[in-house]
Design an enzyme around this catalytic site. Sequence first.
Site, short mmCIF file in Angstrom:
data_model
loop_
_atom_site.label_atom_id
_atom_site.label_comp_id
_atom_site.label_asym_id
_atom_site.label_seq_id
_atom_site.Cartn_x
_atom_site.Cartn_y
_atom_site.Cartn_z
N GLU A 1 9.37 -2.62 1.22
CA GLU A 1 9.54 -1.78 0.06
C GLU A 1 9.11 -0.27 0.44
OE1 GLU A 1 7.25 -2.51 -3.46
OE2 GLU A 1 5.17 -2.85 -2.04
N ASN B 1 7.31 2.99 -1.53
CA ASN B 1 6.69 3.53 -2.50
C ASN B 1 6.60 4.85 -2.64
OD1 ASN B 1 4.28 0.73 -2.80
ND2 ASN B 1 4.81 1.13 -0.63
N GLU C 1 -1.53 -1.55 -13.19
CA GLU C 1 -1.90 -0.76 -11.97
C GLU C 1 -2.82 0.54 -12.53
OE1 GLU C 1 0.22 -0.44 -8.18
OE2 GLU C 1 1.96 -0.78 -9.41
N GLY D 1 -0.59 5.04 -3.18
CA GLY D 1 -1.98 4.97 -3.51
C GLY D 1 -2.79 6.41 -2.95
N ARG E 1 5.83 6.13 1.24
CA ARG E 1 5.30 5.23 2.15
C ARG E 1 6.29 4.04 1.91
NH1 ARG E 1 0.55 2.78 -0.16
NH2 ARG E 1 1.81 0.89 0.42
N TYR F 1 -7.33 -2.78 -2.33
CA TYR F 1 -8.22 -1.76 -2.93
C TYR F 1 -9.69 -1.81 -2.96
CZ TYR F 1 -3.41 -0.75 -4.74
OH TYR F 1 -2.18 -0.38 -4.82
N SER G 1 1.68 -3.48 -5.97
CA SER G 1 0.32 -3.90 -5.41
C SER G 1 0.25 -5.48 -5.49
CB SER G 1 -0.78 -3.40 -6.74
OG SER G 1 -0.79 -2.03 -6.38
N ASP H 1 6.70 0.05 3.78
CA ASP H 1 5.84 -0.90 4.27
C ASP H 1 7.03 -2.11 4.93
OD1 ASP H 1 3.76 0.17 3.01
OD2 ASP H 1 3.84 -1.25 1.23
#
Length: 311
Positions: free
Chosen positions: A271, A273, A13, A277, A256, A217, A147, A258
Amino acid sequence: MKVAVFYGGTSKEREVSLSTGKGIINALKDLDHDVLAIDFDPSQLNSLIDQIKDVDLVFIGLHGKQGEDGTVQGLLDLLGIPYVGSGVLASSLAMDKSKAKQVFAMHDIPVAKSMTYHYKQTRTQVIEEIQSSFDLPFVVKPNQEGSTLGLTVIETWDQLSEAIQIAFTHDSDIIVETYVQGRELTVAVLGNNGDEQALPVIEIVPKSKYYDYESKYAEGGSEHIVPAEISDELTEKILNYSKVAHQSLGCETYSRVDFILNEKLGPVILEVNTLPGMTPTSLYPDAAKAVGLSYTEMIQLFIDLTLEKYN
Protein backbone atom coordinates in the site's frame (compact mmCIF):
# COMPACT_ATOMS: atom_id res chain seq x y z
CA MET A 1 3.66 31.38 9.73
CA LYS A 2 0.46 30.51 11.54
CA VAL A 3 0.08 26.75 11.16
CA ALA A 4 -2.89 24.69 12.37
CA VAL A 5 -2.15 21.06 13.19
CA PHE A 6 -5.03 18.59 12.96
CA TYR A 7 -4.35 15.56 15.12
CA GLY A 8 -6.21 12.95 17.17
CA GLY A 9 -9.47 12.63 15.26
CA THR A 10 -12.13 9.96 15.60
CA SER A 11 -10.69 7.04 13.64
CA LYS A 12 -9.46 3.80 15.17
CA GLU A 13 -5.93 5.16 14.72
CA ARG A 14 -6.58 8.04 17.11
CA GLU A 15 -3.87 7.06 19.60
CA VAL A 16 -1.24 6.95 16.86
CA SER A 17 -2.41 10.32 15.57
CA LEU A 18 -2.08 11.86 19.03
CA SER A 19 1.58 10.83 19.03
CA THR A 20 2.11 12.00 15.44
CA GLY A 21 0.50 15.34 16.27
CA LYS A 22 2.70 15.85 19.32
CA GLY A 23 5.84 15.36 17.22
CA ILE A 24 4.68 17.76 14.50
CA ILE A 25 3.53 20.41 16.99
CA ASN A 26 6.83 20.36 18.88
CA ALA A 27 8.83 20.58 15.64
CA LEU A 28 6.78 23.54 14.41
CA LYS A 29 7.28 25.34 17.71
CA ASP A 30 11.02 24.69 17.51
CA LEU A 31 10.89 26.33 14.07
CA ASP A 32 9.22 29.40 15.61
CA HIS A 33 5.93 28.96 13.79
CA ASP A 34 2.74 30.12 15.49
CA VAL A 35 1.04 26.78 16.14
CA LEU A 36 -2.68 26.19 16.57
CA ALA A 37 -3.14 22.61 17.83
CA ILE A 38 -6.59 21.16 17.06
CA ASP A 39 -7.81 17.77 18.24
CA PHE A 40 -9.95 17.18 15.17
CA ASP A 41 -13.64 16.41 15.72
CA PRO A 42 -15.79 16.27 12.55
CA SER A 43 -18.93 16.88 14.62
CA GLN A 44 -17.62 20.37 15.49
CA LEU A 45 -17.03 21.73 11.99
CA ASN A 46 -18.50 25.19 12.59
CA SER A 47 -16.10 25.77 15.47
CA LEU A 48 -13.22 24.30 13.47
CA ILE A 49 -13.84 26.55 10.47
CA ASP A 50 -13.95 29.58 12.74
CA GLN A 51 -10.64 28.61 14.38
CA ILE A 52 -8.71 28.15 11.14
CA LYS A 53 -10.09 31.07 9.12
CA ASP A 54 -6.86 33.08 9.49
CA VAL A 55 -4.20 30.34 9.41
CA ASP A 56 -1.60 30.26 6.65
CA LEU A 57 -1.38 26.49 6.44
CA VAL A 58 -2.84 23.29 7.87
CA PHE A 59 -0.56 20.38 8.75
CA ILE A 60 -2.68 17.22 8.81
CA GLY A 61 -1.43 14.77 11.43
CA LEU A 62 -4.47 12.50 11.23
CA HIS A 63 -4.51 8.81 10.30
CA GLY A 64 -7.26 6.56 9.02
CA LYS A 65 -10.81 7.49 8.11
CA GLN A 66 -11.96 11.11 8.27
CA GLY A 67 -8.40 12.32 8.02
CA GLU A 68 -6.35 10.32 5.58
CA ASP A 69 -9.15 9.44 3.14
CA GLY A 70 -9.63 12.78 1.37
CA THR A 71 -12.55 14.11 3.41
CA VAL A 72 -10.54 16.64 5.42
CA GLN A 73 -8.59 17.55 2.29
CA GLY A 74 -11.88 18.30 0.52
CA LEU A 75 -13.00 20.55 3.35
CA LEU A 76 -9.75 22.53 3.23
CA ASP A 77 -9.99 22.83 -0.56
CA LEU A 78 -13.49 24.29 -0.20
CA LEU A 79 -12.19 26.77 2.36
CA GLY A 80 -9.20 27.66 0.17
CA ILE A 81 -6.70 26.85 2.92
CA PRO A 82 -3.36 25.28 1.89
CA TYR A 83 -2.43 22.00 3.57
CA VAL A 84 0.55 19.67 3.71
CA GLY A 85 0.21 16.40 1.84
CA SER A 86 -1.80 14.80 -0.93
CA GLY A 87 -5.10 16.09 -2.29
CA VAL A 88 -8.58 14.60 -2.29
CA LEU A 89 -8.22 12.09 -5.13
CA ALA A 90 -4.82 10.70 -4.16
CA SER A 91 -5.84 10.43 -0.50
CA SER A 92 -9.06 8.63 -1.36
CA LEU A 93 -7.40 6.29 -3.87
CA ALA A 94 -4.58 5.33 -1.51
CA MET A 95 -7.06 4.62 1.29
CA ASP A 96 -9.12 2.37 -0.99
CA LYS A 97 -6.76 -0.61 -1.15
CA SER A 98 -8.74 -2.36 -3.89
CA LYS A 99 -8.70 0.66 -6.23
CA ALA A 100 -5.06 1.41 -5.45
CA LYS A 101 -4.05 -2.15 -6.36
CA GLN A 102 -5.74 -1.72 -9.73
CA VAL A 103 -3.75 1.46 -10.35
CA PHE A 104 -0.49 -0.23 -9.32
CA ALA A 105 -1.14 -3.20 -11.63
CA MET A 106 -1.81 -0.80 -14.53
CA HIS A 107 1.66 0.64 -13.94
CA ASP A 108 3.33 -2.78 -13.81
CA ILE A 109 4.00 -2.74 -10.08
CA PRO A 110 3.59 -6.32 -8.76
CA VAL A 111 0.56 -6.85 -6.51
CA ALA A 112 -0.77 -9.90 -4.66
CA LYS A 113 -3.81 -11.70 -6.06
CA SER A 114 -6.92 -10.34 -4.35
CA MET A 115 -10.71 -10.17 -4.39
CA THR A 116 -13.04 -7.61 -2.79
CA TYR A 117 -16.35 -8.37 -1.06
CA HIS A 118 -19.21 -6.13 0.11
CA TYR A 119 -21.09 -6.54 3.37
CA LYS A 120 -24.42 -7.05 1.56
CA GLN A 121 -23.16 -10.28 0.01
CA THR A 122 -24.25 -13.34 1.98
CA ARG A 123 -21.55 -14.76 4.23
CA THR A 124 -22.10 -18.25 2.79
CA GLN A 125 -21.51 -16.94 -0.72
CA VAL A 126 -18.37 -15.06 0.35
CA ILE A 127 -16.90 -18.04 2.20
CA GLU A 128 -17.59 -20.44 -0.66
CA GLU A 129 -15.98 -18.11 -3.19
CA ILE A 130 -12.93 -17.58 -1.01
CA GLN A 131 -12.50 -21.31 -0.45
CA SER A 132 -12.63 -21.94 -4.19
CA SER A 133 -10.28 -19.08 -5.07
CA PHE A 134 -7.54 -19.08 -2.43
CA ASP A 135 -5.10 -21.55 -0.93
CA LEU A 136 -3.92 -21.27 2.66
CA PRO A 137 -2.46 -19.02 3.95
CA PHE A 138 -4.20 -15.82 2.86
CA VAL A 139 -5.15 -12.46 4.36
CA VAL A 140 -8.56 -10.98 5.21
CA LYS A 141 -8.63 -7.25 5.94
CA PRO A 142 -10.82 -4.14 5.67
CA ASN A 143 -10.58 -2.35 2.36
CA GLN A 144 -10.20 1.08 3.97
CA GLU A 145 -8.31 0.86 7.23
CA GLY A 146 -4.73 1.31 8.34
CA SER A 147 -2.18 0.02 10.84
CA THR A 148 -3.25 -3.61 10.18
CA LEU A 149 -6.46 -2.99 12.14
CA GLY A 150 -9.02 -5.69 11.42
CA LEU A 151 -6.47 -7.84 9.56
CA THR A 152 -6.23 -11.60 10.00
CA VAL A 153 -3.78 -14.02 8.42
CA ILE A 154 -5.82 -17.16 7.71
CA GLU A 155 -3.76 -20.28 8.37
CA THR A 156 -6.66 -22.72 8.97
CA TRP A 157 -10.12 -22.66 7.41
CA ASP A 158 -11.88 -22.50 10.77
CA GLN A 159 -10.49 -18.95 11.21
CA LEU A 160 -12.27 -17.62 8.13
CA SER A 161 -15.78 -16.86 9.38
CA GLU A 162 -14.60 -14.86 12.39
CA ALA A 163 -11.96 -13.03 10.32
CA ILE A 164 -14.63 -11.90 7.85
CA GLN A 165 -16.78 -10.68 10.72
CA ILE A 166 -13.88 -8.75 12.24
CA ALA A 167 -12.95 -7.11 8.92
CA PHE A 168 -16.56 -6.08 8.25
CA THR A 169 -16.74 -4.32 11.63
CA HIS A 170 -14.09 -1.94 10.28
CA ASP A 171 -15.43 -1.34 6.77
CA SER A 172 -18.30 -2.18 4.43
CA ASP A 173 -15.85 -3.73 1.97
CA ILE A 174 -13.15 -6.27 2.71
CA ILE A 175 -10.19 -7.56 0.73
CA VAL A 176 -9.03 -11.14 0.61
CA GLU A 177 -5.54 -11.56 -0.82
CA THR A 178 -2.82 -14.13 -1.12
CA TYR A 179 -0.46 -14.06 1.85
CA VAL A 180 2.97 -13.17 0.48
CA GLN A 181 5.66 -14.23 2.88
CA GLY A 182 8.90 -12.31 2.97
CA ARG A 183 10.83 -9.36 4.29
CA GLU A 184 8.96 -6.17 5.20
CA LEU A 185 10.33 -3.16 3.31
CA THR A 186 9.24 0.45 3.08
CA VAL A 187 10.29 3.53 1.13
CA ALA A 188 9.67 7.18 2.00
CA VAL A 189 8.97 9.37 -1.04
CA LEU A 190 9.49 13.13 -0.99
CA GLY A 191 8.58 15.78 -3.56
CA ASN A 192 6.06 16.94 -6.16
CA ASN A 193 5.33 17.10 -9.87
CA GLY A 194 7.59 14.36 -11.18
CA ASP A 195 10.57 15.62 -9.19
CA GLU A 196 10.16 13.11 -6.37
CA GLN A 197 13.02 11.56 -4.45
CA ALA A 198 12.79 8.06 -2.99
CA LEU A 199 14.71 7.86 0.29
CA PRO A 200 16.69 4.76 1.35
CA VAL A 201 14.84 1.45 1.52
CA ILE A 202 14.14 0.41 5.12
CA GLU A 203 13.74 -3.18 6.26
CA ILE A 204 11.40 -3.74 9.19
CA VAL A 205 12.13 -6.71 11.40
CA PRO A 206 9.15 -7.21 13.75
CA LYS A 207 9.71 -8.87 17.11
CA SER A 208 6.42 -10.78 16.72
CA LYS A 209 5.47 -13.22 13.92
CA TYR A 210 3.68 -10.53 11.91
CA TYR A 211 4.19 -6.78 11.52
CA ASP A 212 1.03 -5.99 13.49
CA TYR A 213 -0.21 -2.92 15.39
CA GLU A 214 1.98 -3.70 18.40
CA SER A 215 5.07 -4.14 16.22
CA LYS A 216 4.41 -0.82 14.49
CA TYR A 217 3.90 1.40 17.52
CA ALA A 218 5.19 -0.22 20.70
CA GLU A 219 8.66 0.84 21.82
CA GLY A 220 10.99 -1.94 20.70
CA GLY A 221 8.24 -3.65 18.71
CA SER A 222 10.40 -3.84 15.61
CA GLU A 223 13.90 -3.11 14.36
CA HIS A 224 14.50 -0.77 11.42
CA ILE A 225 17.48 -1.52 9.19
CA VAL A 226 18.49 1.56 7.18
CA PRO A 227 19.38 1.02 4.42
CA ALA A 228 17.97 -2.46 3.87
CA GLU A 229 20.61 -5.07 3.19
CA ILE A 230 19.63 -5.90 -0.38
CA SER A 231 21.44 -5.72 -3.72
CA ASP A 232 21.92 -2.45 -5.60
CA GLU A 233 19.82 -3.78 -8.47
CA LEU A 234 16.92 -4.70 -6.18
CA THR A 235 17.22 -1.40 -4.35
CA GLU A 236 16.93 0.51 -7.62
CA LYS A 237 13.87 -1.50 -8.64
CA ILE A 238 12.08 -0.88 -5.33
CA LEU A 239 12.94 2.83 -5.35
CA ASN A 240 11.55 3.13 -8.86
CA TYR A 241 8.35 1.24 -7.95
CA SER A 242 7.92 3.60 -5.00
CA LYS A 243 8.15 6.74 -7.10
CA VAL A 244 5.80 5.32 -9.72
CA ALA A 245 3.29 4.30 -7.03
CA HIS A 246 3.42 7.80 -5.50
CA GLN A 247 3.00 9.45 -8.89
CA SER A 248 0.35 7.07 -10.25
CA LEU A 249 -1.99 7.83 -7.35
CA GLY A 250 -1.25 11.54 -7.66
CA CYS A 251 0.39 11.85 -4.24
CA GLU A 252 2.02 15.12 -3.27
CA THR A 253 4.82 16.28 -0.94
CA TYR A 254 5.34 13.01 0.95
CA SER A 255 4.16 9.43 1.20
CA ARG A 256 5.45 6.04 2.31
CA VAL A 257 5.23 2.91 0.16
CA ASP A 258 5.19 -0.55 1.77
CA PHE A 259 6.39 -3.79 0.18
CA ILE A 260 6.92 -7.46 0.91
CA LEU A 261 10.08 -8.93 -0.58
CA ASN A 262 9.38 -12.55 -1.51
CA GLU A 263 12.22 -14.89 -2.53
CA LYS A 264 10.43 -16.04 -5.71
CA LEU A 265 8.18 -13.10 -6.59
CA GLY A 266 10.54 -10.28 -5.68
CA PRO A 267 9.04 -7.05 -4.30
CA VAL A 268 5.23 -6.98 -4.03
CA ILE A 269 3.57 -3.67 -3.15
CA LEU A 270 1.21 -3.60 -0.17
CA GLU A 271 0.00 0.00 0.00
CA VAL A 272 0.82 3.69 -0.11
CA ASN A 273 0.41 5.76 3.06
CA THR A 274 -0.39 9.38 2.21
CA LEU A 275 -0.07 10.51 5.85
CA PRO A 276 2.54 8.16 7.31
CA GLY A 277 3.13 8.11 11.03
CA MET A 278 5.41 10.68 12.61
CA THR A 279 5.66 9.06 16.06
CA PRO A 280 8.93 8.24 17.89
CA THR A 281 8.86 4.73 16.39
CA SER A 282 7.79 5.79 12.87
CA LEU A 283 9.59 4.86 9.68
CA TYR A 284 9.49 8.11 7.70
CA PRO A 285 11.61 10.08 10.21
CA ASP A 286 14.14 7.23 10.14
CA ALA A 287 14.39 7.49 6.35
CA ALA A 288 14.82 11.27 6.56
CA LYS A 289 17.53 10.86 9.18
CA ALA A 290 19.38 8.50 6.83
CA VAL A 291 19.74 11.34 4.29
CA GLY A 292 20.81 13.87 6.91
CA LEU A 293 17.47 15.44 7.80
CA SER A 294 16.53 15.86 11.45
CA TYR A 295 12.86 15.53 12.39
CA THR A 296 12.51 19.31 12.57
CA GLU A 297 14.25 19.85 9.23
CA MET A 298 11.98 17.23 7.67
CA ILE A 299 8.85 19.04 8.89
CA GLN A 300 10.11 22.37 7.51
CA LEU A 301 10.91 20.72 4.18
CA PHE A 302 7.32 19.45 3.97
CA ILE A 303 6.14 23.03 4.51
CA ASP A 304 8.57 24.41 1.90
CA LEU A 305 7.40 21.86 -0.68
CA THR A 306 3.78 22.68 0.11
CA LEU A 307 4.26 26.43 -0.31
CA GLU A 308 6.16 25.81 -3.54
CA LYS A 309 3.24 23.72 -4.81
CA TYR A 310 0.58 26.31 -3.93
CA ASN A 311 2.62 29.21 -5.29
